[in-house]
Design a protein around this motif. Structure first.
Motif, PDB file in Angstrom:
ATOM      1  N   LEU A 234       0.832  -1.204   0.000  1.00 35.91           N
ATOM      2  CA  LEU A 234       0.000   0.000   0.000  1.00 35.91           C
ATOM      3  C   LEU A 234       0.872   1.261   0.000  1.00 35.91           C
ATOM      4  CD1 LEU A 234      -2.799  -0.931   2.592  1.00 35.91           C
ATOM      5  CD2 LEU A 234      -2.790  -1.241   0.110  1.00 35.91           C
ATOM      6  N   LEU A 235       1.903   1.269   0.813  1.00 33.57           N
ATOM      7  CA  LEU A 235       2.792   2.430   0.868  1.00 33.57           C
ATOM      8  C   LEU A 235       3.553   2.629  -0.440  1.00 33.57           C
ATOM      9  CD1 LEU A 235       4.225   2.001   4.477  1.00 33.57           C
ATOM     10  CD2 LEU A 235       2.658   3.786   3.704  1.00 33.57           C
ATOM     11  N   THR A 236       3.894   1.531  -1.101  1.00 32.19           N
ATOM     12  CA  THR A 236       4.589   1.634  -2.388  1.00 32.19           C
ATOM     13  C   THR A 236       3.696   2.295  -3.429  1.00 32.19           C
ATOM     14  OG1 THR A 236       5.904  -0.342  -1.891  1.00 32.19           O
ATOM     15  CG2 THR A 236       5.759   0.332  -4.204  1.00 32.19           C
ATOM     16  N   THR A 237       2.420   1.914  -3.465  1.00 33.64           N
ATOM     17  CA  THR A 237       1.494   2.569  -4.409  1.00 33.64           C
ATOM     18  C   THR A 237       1.323   4.045  -4.063  1.00 33.64           C
ATOM     19  OG1 THR A 237      -0.487   1.982  -3.116  1.00 33.64           O
ATOM     20  CG2 THR A 237       0.255   0.397  -4.775  1.00 33.64           C
ATOM     21  N   ALA A 238       1.338   4.369  -2.767  1.00 31.46           N
ATOM     22  CA  ALA A 238       1.236   5.771  -2.361  1.00 31.46           C
ATOM     23  C   ALA A 238       2.474   6.555  -2.813  1.00 31.46           C
ATOM     24  CB  ALA A 238       1.078   5.861  -0.847  1.00 31.46           C
ATOM     25  N   PHE A 239       3.640   5.935  -2.719  1.00 36.25           N
ATOM     26  CA  PHE A 239       4.889   6.563  -3.153  1.00 36.25           C
ATOM     27  C   PHE A 239       4.815   6.909  -4.643  1.00 36.25           C
ATOM     28  CE2 PHE A 239       9.292   6.792  -4.476  1.00 36.25           C
ATOM     29  CZ  PHE A 239       9.958   7.344  -3.379  1.00 36.25           C
ATOM     30  N   ILE A 240       4.319   5.967  -5.441  1.00 34.77           N
ATOM     31  CA  ILE A 240       4.186   6.194  -6.889  1.00 34.77           C
ATOM     32  C   ILE A 240       3.183   7.313  -7.155  1.00 34.77           C
ATOM     33  CG2 ILE A 240       3.425   5.149  -9.054  1.00 34.77           C
ATOM     34  CD1 ILE A 240       4.441   2.460  -7.908  1.00 34.77           C
ATOM     35  N   THR A 241       2.105   7.351  -6.372  1.00 34.45           N
ATOM     36  CA  THR A 241       1.098   8.402  -6.528  1.00 34.45           C
ATOM     37  C   THR A 241       1.696   9.778  -6.282  1.00 34.45           C
ATOM     38  OG1 THR A 241      -0.671   6.905  -5.827  1.00 34.45           O
ATOM     39  CG2 THR A 241      -1.119   9.262  -5.673  1.00 34.45           C
ATOM     40  N   VAL A 242       2.499   9.910  -5.226  1.00 31.19           N
ATOM     41  CA  VAL A 242       3.116  11.201  -4.914  1.00 31.19           C
ATOM     42  C   VAL A 242       4.077  11.614  -6.035  1.00 31.19           C
ATOM     43  CG1 VAL A 242       4.669  12.412  -3.327  1.00 31.19           C
ATOM     44  CG2 VAL A 242       2.861  10.949  -2.419  1.00 31.19           C
ATOM     45  N   LEU A 243       4.828  10.663  -6.575  1.00 30.45           N
ATOM     46  CA  LEU A 243       5.745  10.980  -7.677  1.00 30.45           C
ATOM     47  C   LEU A 243       5.012  11.590  -8.866  1.00 30.45           C
ATOM     48  CD1 LEU A 243       8.164   7.899  -7.796  1.00 30.45           C
ATOM     49  CD2 LEU A 243       8.781  10.264  -7.257  1.00 30.45           C
ATOM     50  N   ARG A 244       3.777  11.130  -9.105  1.00 34.52           N
ATOM     51  CA  ARG A 244       3.028  11.577 -10.279  1.00 34.52           C
ATOM     52  C   ARG A 244       2.146  12.795 -10.018  1.00 34.52           C
ATOM     53  NH1 ARG A 244       2.586   7.708 -14.259  1.00 34.52           N
ATOM     54  NH2 ARG A 244       1.799   9.497 -15.447  1.00 34.52           N
ATOM     55  N   MET A 245       2.031  13.240  -8.808  1.00 33.70           N
ATOM     56  CA  MET A 245       1.123  14.347  -8.488  1.00 33.70           C
ATOM     57  C   MET A 245       1.505  15.630  -9.229  1.00 33.70           C
ATOM     58  SD  MET A 245       0.301  14.349  -4.427  1.00 33.70           S
ATOM     59  CE  MET A 245      -0.523  12.971  -3.616  1.00 33.70           C
ATOM     60  N   PRO A 246       0.561  16.283  -9.910  1.00 35.74           N
ATOM     61  CA  PRO A 246       0.841  17.561 -10.587  1.00 35.74           C
ATOM     62  C   PRO A 246       0.720  18.732  -9.623  1.00 35.74           C
ATOM     63  CG  PRO A 246      -1.410  16.894 -11.055  1.00 35.74           C
ATOM     64  CD  PRO A 246      -0.815  15.797 -10.191  1.00 35.74           C
ATOM     65  N   LEU A 247       1.592  18.755  -8.612  1.00 37.01           N
ATOM     66  CA  LEU A 247       1.514  19.779  -7.572  1.00 37.01           C
ATOM     67  C   LEU A 247       2.101  21.097  -8.059  1.00 37.01           C
ATOM     68  CD1 LEU A 247       2.573  17.579  -4.543  1.00 37.01           C
ATOM     69  CD2 LEU A 247       0.373  18.726  -4.795  1.00 37.01           C
ATOM     70  N   PRO A 248       1.549  22.225  -7.597  1.00 39.99           N
ATOM     71  CA  PRO A 248       2.131  23.522  -7.970  1.00 39.99           C
ATOM     72  C   PRO A 248       3.483  23.718  -7.298  1.00 39.99           C
ATOM     73  CG  PRO A 248       0.426  23.803  -6.297  1.00 39.99           C
ATOM     74  CD  PRO A 248       0.371  22.357  -6.729  1.00 39.99           C
ATOM     75  N   GLY A 249       4.311  24.568  -7.886  1.00 40.24           N
ATOM     76  CA  GLY A 249       5.602  24.872  -7.274  1.00 40.24           C
ATOM     77  C   GLY A 249       5.419  25.640  -5.979  1.00 40.24           C
ATOM     78  N   ARG A 250       6.406  25.542  -5.111  1.00 39.24           N
ATOM     79  CA  ARG A 250       6.341  26.235  -3.831  1.00 39.24           C
ATOM     80  C   ARG A 250       7.301  27.419  -3.828  1.00 39.24           C
ATOM     81  NH1 ARG A 250       1.834  25.021  -2.495  1.00 39.24           N
ATOM     82  NH2 ARG A 250       2.294  26.144  -0.587  1.00 39.24           N
ATOM     83  N   PRO A 251       7.029  28.419  -2.992  1.00 41.12           N
ATOM     84  CA  PRO A 251       7.965  29.549  -2.897  1.00 41.12           C
ATOM     85  C   PRO A 251       9.287  29.122  -2.279  1.00 41.12           C
ATOM     86  CG  PRO A 251       6.266  29.677  -1.196  1.00 41.12           C
ATOM     87  CD  PRO A 251       5.867  28.576  -2.138  1.00 41.12           C
ATOM     88  N   ALA A 252      10.304  29.924  -2.518  1.00 39.21           N
ATOM     89  CA  ALA A 252      11.622  29.630  -1.942  1.00 39.21           C
ATOM     90  C   ALA A 252      11.564  29.709  -0.421  1.00 39.21           C
ATOM     91  CB  ALA A 252      12.652  30.618  -2.481  1.00 39.21           C
ATOM     92  N   ALA A 253      12.526  29.073   0.225  1.00 39.72           N
ATOM     93  CA  ALA A 253      12.558  29.056   1.691  1.00 39.72           C
ATOM     94  C   ALA A 253      12.586  30.470   2.250  1.00 39.72           C
ATOM     95  CB  ALA A 253      13.778  28.278   2.171  1.00 39.72           C
ATOM     96  N   GLY A 254      11.704  30.716   3.225  1.00 41.47           N
ATOM     97  CA  GLY A 254      11.635  32.027   3.857  1.00 41.47           C
ATOM     98  C   GLY A 254      12.545  32.100   5.061  1.00 41.47           C
TER      99      GLY A 254
END
Length: 397
Positions: free
Chosen positions: A174-194
């Motif tokens: 189950l965790l392996t499938t979750a890992f693959i899901t996170v790899l494929r997520m079309p997440l927006p970019g994040r701001p640089a470290a504040g």
């Protein structure tokens, strides 16, 4: 130019890592009695093993929420899922209490990262205007996984030839499938470290502090009630039923979190503070029912108490997440989720451990009564705080 919004099905798929990690969080619940028999330790020790999960989770929350907001969700989620797999390996081969403690610690660290960054990722993919939907999906994913874990572990440990190995091999998949899901997520970019330290007590912007306080006031008693059932529920069943059936213990935990899921779906259209009041009332009734169950030695009443505890946690969690989603900007949301969970898990770690040792000294009935009395007081105060701010605090919708 505004980036294209991901397909709506990604909101649901993004919740899968949350579910998979929360399966791990409670998969050990029905197995404690098996380990107690094979390794040999008391009810107090079993609550300490449980509490190291809380220690790992709280330590993770001090880092993961802020890191997720600064660097992005994936750099936090992927190592967390890998650590969850390591916890599975240790659980599957554990023959000592220290091994169980390390596995629970790793599990807590993984859950802390996912409860902050993973739940924020669901909101990221939902986008503006769908914050309440994201809060509902993320919250249901959490409680469904938390309930599925003990049920799956209970059934597999009773029917498989190598109980603990089988349970945690399945969870590794189950965790392996979750890992693959996170790899494929079309997440927006994040701001640089504040600016500021990378390790600190999670917080929220000034304008959202009341929302955080209201969420913690109800969520904390609710999750403490369910933590009690998870850590000492099998011992209560043994005392009341005279059985050590891991399927029964797992089914009770599953029913408790299924109740949390159903309640969230039922109250999702209500005002946020109405949802929180519902959670506080449910927790109070759950504690009164719990005392009645242990004093009457009644399994049906104990199950009713577990269902009510699930309703209390589910409503408090949904209300708290919804308030934060409505007031906290996306670049602070993971940290806000971490702050809510720190406030909830501190009493959820302290009180059940105290009750575990008190039960060794004074008996489970007395210890349970003391626990229920203390938690009822906290739940009543939480409900009164929500009612007192209902008409003057922002975000009351």
């Amino acid at each position: 130019m505004e980036a294209a919004r991901p397909p709506s099905w990604w909101i649901w798929l993004a919740a899968w890592p949350v579910t998979a990690v929360f399966v791990l969080s409670n998969a050990a619940t029905p197995l404690y009695q098996l380990w107690q028999r094979e390794i040999g330790f008391s009810k107090g020790t079993s609550t300490v093993v449980f509490a190291f999960y809380i220690v790992g989770l709280l330590g993770s929350l001090l880092v993961s929420g802020l890191t997720s907001d600064r660097l992005g969700r994936k750099p936090v989620l992927l190592p967390a899922l890998a650590l969850g797999v390591a916890a599975c390996l240790i659980f599957a081969t554990a023959t000592t209490v220290p091994a169980l403690i390390v596995a629970r610690l790793f599990s807590g660290v993984a859950v802390g990262a996912v409860v902050s960054g993973g739940m924020a990722a669901v909101t990221d993919l939902a986008g503006p205007g769908r914050e309440r939907t994201a809060a509902l999906i993320a919250s249901c994913a959490m409680v469904f996984g938390a309930g599925l874990g003990p049920l799956l572990a209970g059934v597999l440990s009773e029917t498989a030839s190598a109980p603990t190995v089988t349970v945690f091999v399945v969870e590794t998949v189950l965790l392996t499938t979750a890992f693959i899901t996170v790899l494929r997520m079309p997440l927006p970019g994040r701001p640089a470290a504040g600016p500021g330290p990378w390790v600190r007590l999670p917080s929220v912007p000034h304008g959202a502090r009341m929302q955080l306080a209201l969420g913690i006031a109800v969520f904390a008693p609710g999750i403490t009630a369910t933590s009690f059932v998870l850590s000492l529920g099998p011992s209560l069943l043994t005392g009341l039923l005279g059985t050590s059936s891991r399927i029964t213990a797992g089914a009770m935990a599953f029913a408790m979190f299924l109740s949390a899921t159903v309640v969230q779906l039922s109250v999702r259209r209500l005002g946020r503070r109405t949802i929180l009041v519902t959670g506080a009332v449910s927790t109070v009734i759950a504690m009164l029912t719990l005392v009645a169950a242990v004093r009457a030695a009644s399994v049906p009443v104990l199950i009713a108490a577990a269902l009510l505890a699930g309703a209390g946690q589910g409503s408090g969690q949904l209300g708290g997440l919804s308030l934060l989603n409505s007031t906290v900007p996306p670049h602070r949301l993971a940290e806000a989720n971490a702050a809510l969970n720190v406030g909830g898990y501190v009493p959820a770690g302290i009180l059940p451990v105290s009750v575990g040792y008190l039960s060794d000294a004074a008996g489970l009935t007395t210890a349970t009564t003391v626990f229920a009395t203390v938690l009822t007081a906290f739940a009543v105060m939480g409900g009164l705080l929500v009612l007192a701010t209902r008409h003057r605090a922002p975000g009351h919708g």
